[in-house]
Write a protein that holds these residues in place. Structure first.
Motif, PDB file in Angstrom:
ATOM      1  N   UNK A  67       0.822  -1.210   0.000  1.00  0.00           N
ATOM      2  CA  UNK A  67       0.000   0.000   0.000  1.00  0.00           C
ATOM      3  C   UNK A  67       0.857   1.262   0.000  1.00  0.00           C
ATOM      4  N   UNK A  68       0.266   2.331  -0.503  1.00  0.00           N
ATOM      5  CA  UNK A  68       0.805   3.683  -0.422  1.00  0.00           C
ATOM      6  C   UNK A  68      -0.160   4.510   0.415  1.00  0.00           C
ATOM      7  N   UNK A 100       4.601   0.827   1.539  1.00  0.00           N
ATOM      8  CA  UNK A 100       5.713   1.147   0.650  1.00  0.00           C
ATOM      9  C   UNK A 100       6.091   2.623   0.691  1.00  0.00           C
ATOM     10  N   UNK A 101       5.097   3.486   0.733  1.00  0.00           N
ATOM     11  CA  UNK A 101       5.343   4.926   0.682  1.00  0.00           C
ATOM     12  C   UNK A 101       4.348   5.648   1.572  1.00  0.00           C
ATOM     13  N   UNK A 130       5.298   3.100  -9.851  1.00  0.00           N
ATOM     14  CA  UNK A 130       6.722   2.865  -9.632  1.00  0.00           C
ATOM     15  C   UNK A 130       6.976   1.904  -8.476  1.00  0.00           C
ATOM     16  N   UNK A 131       6.150   1.959  -7.459  1.00  0.00           N
ATOM     17  CA  UNK A 131       6.353   1.117  -6.267  1.00  0.00           C
ATOM     18  C   UNK A 131       5.710  -0.257  -6.397  1.00  0.00           C
ATOM     19  N   UNK A 132       4.808  -0.414  -7.348  1.00  0.00           N
ATOM     20  CA  UNK A 132       4.117  -1.690  -7.494  1.00  0.00           C
ATOM     21  C   UNK A 132       3.029  -1.905  -6.462  1.00  0.00           C
ATOM     22  N   UNK A 136      -4.229   2.230  -2.346  1.00  0.00           N
ATOM     23  CA  UNK A 136      -3.935   3.537  -1.771  1.00  0.00           C
ATOM     24  C   UNK A 136      -4.851   3.726  -0.563  1.00  0.00           C
ATOM     25  N   UNK A 137      -4.282   4.130   0.570  1.00  0.00           N
ATOM     26  CA  UNK A 137      -5.072   4.379   1.774  1.00  0.00           C
ATOM     27  C   UNK A 137      -4.969   5.859   2.106  1.00  0.00           C
ATOM     28  N   UNK A 138      -6.120   6.514   2.195  1.00  0.00           N
ATOM     29  CA  UNK A 138      -6.173   7.946   2.486  1.00  0.00           C
ATOM     30  C   UNK A 138      -6.429   8.171   3.972  1.00  0.00           C
ATOM     31  N   UNK A 139      -5.710   9.130   4.550  1.00  0.00           N
ATOM     32  CA  UNK A 139      -5.810   9.418   5.980  1.00  0.00           C
ATOM     33  C   UNK A 139      -6.974  10.367   6.248  1.00  0.00           C
ATOM     34  N   UNK A 140      -8.175   9.904   6.008  1.00  0.00           N
ATOM     35  CA  UNK A 140      -9.387  10.689   6.210  1.00  0.00           C
ATOM     36  C   UNK A 140     -10.549   9.891   5.664  1.00  0.00           C
TER      37      UNK A 140
END
Length: 487
Positions: A67-68, A100-101, A130-132, A136-140
């Protein structure tokens, strides 16, 4: 401040803390954000796959593998923003993912369309590719529209903080009541987001989809999204009935305790603050202790005694977190009533956490939501053995009357028990009565429910000197002879 003092952070080349301080001094309240600051998608150091189009709502299970994380920083300092994203990282890892990020976008407020803005969404897509990453997890908490539009740009699954917390609760729920509460919260969250989970949800039943009826068999029918909504509403109604039945049994147990007038203590606090460890230390309950977020969902009630012999119950409850989803508060209301019905709250906070004051504020906000804000509170600063002495001293100075303990080593537990003894509701009546030998059950109740000061055996019976609750006082008046009564 000139523009050249602004910094952009990357995982490979993070600036020194002084640069962080420069950014932390610029808050939205101080004036307009500089253009470069407002447009920078900042990577957070230390937060470190197949692209698949999953559209059917019934198949959109959370697959948190790589996850990013992305957050929007609207106020406070850079350290506050980083702490919030670090907490999201812990939540993601608790759910079983590899981070990952971690990226932070500074804005006056989240973008109403894509949460971070259209340009930054494109940059986020490049980072994901780029990270594969596959998620995506959003902080909200994202609106259905933000969720749909951000997914269309980044081309992977997007979830928000609320969905992540609900997934963790679903993994940790063990009891029948806990599972029902979590499922109800998940369905309440899902209902308004059905339209945002794939365009094919609007197809209508007809033709071959209607069982091969063919010509003449196609009608307006029920769209798939309407069918899903109807099934979800039916399931939610069933879950609410089940939870209502189970909460009745819980209320019955609480009523029995109230009738016996046993004081109740509830342990509340931020998740992973050490509440279960403290319960085990105070009562020897043997409750599961795990260094993980939301390890405890089902409340555990145990009996204990003060040093002077008074009986009281102590309950371990579910941990809280910043921005706890309101769906969870509503679904777990019957469980949280253990806190609302308590006579005393032990508010446990992790003394080793970078920002314990925000944890205290978050817990007090939830306590207020469940009508427990007016209950007497003892702040218990736990994990003193791992806390920074300077930060600990500042927290003690702010929280007057706080008790410092370590549930792991046992330090401070005796002092905490003394404070509990002092703060618990006092026994109302002190009695000195001659109890007949055939009513030894009254003396036994005095030992169990009250505080026995002395028992003297005579030829006519036992002279009981004790402090007792009103209900036992009535029984003693009925069956025993007063020697001396001091009310």
């Amino acid at each position: 401040m000139p523009n050249d003092s602004r910094t952009r952070f990357t995982r490979d080349s993070a600036r020194e803390w002084d640069d962080l301080e420069l950014i932390s001094q610029i808050t939205p309240e101080a004036g307009e954000l500089d253009l470069e600051d407002r447009q920078a998608l900042r990577r957070v150091a230390g937060l470190s796959t197949e692209l698949e189009d999953i559209t059917e709502v019934e198949y959109r299970r959370l697959r948190l593998e790589r996850v990013v994380l992305v957050g929007v920083w609207t106020q406070g300092t850079a350290a506050d923003a980083d702490n919030s994203l670090m907490e999201l990282k812990l939540l993601a890892e608790t759910a079983g993912s590899e981070v990952l990020e971690g990226l932070i976008q500074r804005r006056q407020k989240p973008d109403p369309a894509t949460y971070i803005g259209s340009g930054k969404a494109v940059e986020l897509r490049d980072v994901v590719a780029a990270s594969g990453a596959d998620t995506v997890i959003c902080d909200g908490e994202l609106t259905p529209g933000q969720l749909r539009q951000l997914e269309e740009v980044v081309k992977v699954k997007v979830i928000d903080r609320t969905a992540l917390i609900l997934d963790i609760f679903a993994q940790h729920a063990k009891s029948r009541e806990g599972k029902a509460q979590v499922e109800l919260a998940q369905l309440e969250y899902l209902m308004p987001r059905l339209r945002g989970w794939g365009g094919n949800l609007s197809r209508q039943v007809g033709g071959r989809a209607a069982g091969g009826v063919g010509i003449g068999g196609r009608g307006p029918g029920e769209t798939k999204i309407e069918l899903d909504r109807r099934r979800i509403r039916t399931r939610m109604g069933k879950l609410r009935r089940q939870i209502g039945e189970m909460s009745t049994a819980r209320e019955t147990m609480r009523t029995r305790r109230r009738e016996r007038e046993v004081p109740a203590v509830a342990i509340a606090g931020y998740t992973n603050a050490g509440k279960s460890s403290l319960l085990n230390r105070l009562t020897g309950a043997g409750v599961l202790v795990e260094d993980a977020l939301f390890a405890t969902l089902d409340p555990t009630v145990r009996r204990s005694r003060t040093a002077d012999g008074r009986l009281f119950t102590i309950a371990d409850t579910v941990g809280f977190v910043r921005h706890l989803p309101h769906q969870l508060i509503e679904a777990f209301r019957s469980t949280l009533e253990e806190v609302a019905d308590a006579d005393l709250i032990l508010h446990v906070v992790d003394g080793s956490h970078p920002d314990p004051e925000s944890q205290l504020a978050a817990v007090r906000e939830v306590l207020s939501d469940v009508d427990a804000g007016g209950i007497p509170e003892i702040v218990v600063i736990n994990k003193v053995d791992a806390a920074d002495p300077v930060a600990l001293a500042a927290l003690i100075a702010k929280e007057r009357g706080a008790v410092v303990v370590s549930a792991r080593t046992g330090a401070g537990i005796d002092e905490l028990m003394a404070v509990i003894e002092r703060e618990l509701p006092r026994l109302d009546h002190e009695v000195r009565m001659l109890v007949p030998y055939n009513r030894g059950d009254l003396i036994s109740r005095a030992h169990t429910e009250g505080e026995v000061l002395s028992v003297e055996h005579t030829g006519d019976g036992s002279i009981l000197h004790a402090r007792v609750l009103p209900s036992l006082f009535v029984e003693l008046e009925r069956h025993a002879k007063p020697v001396e009564i001091v009310s």
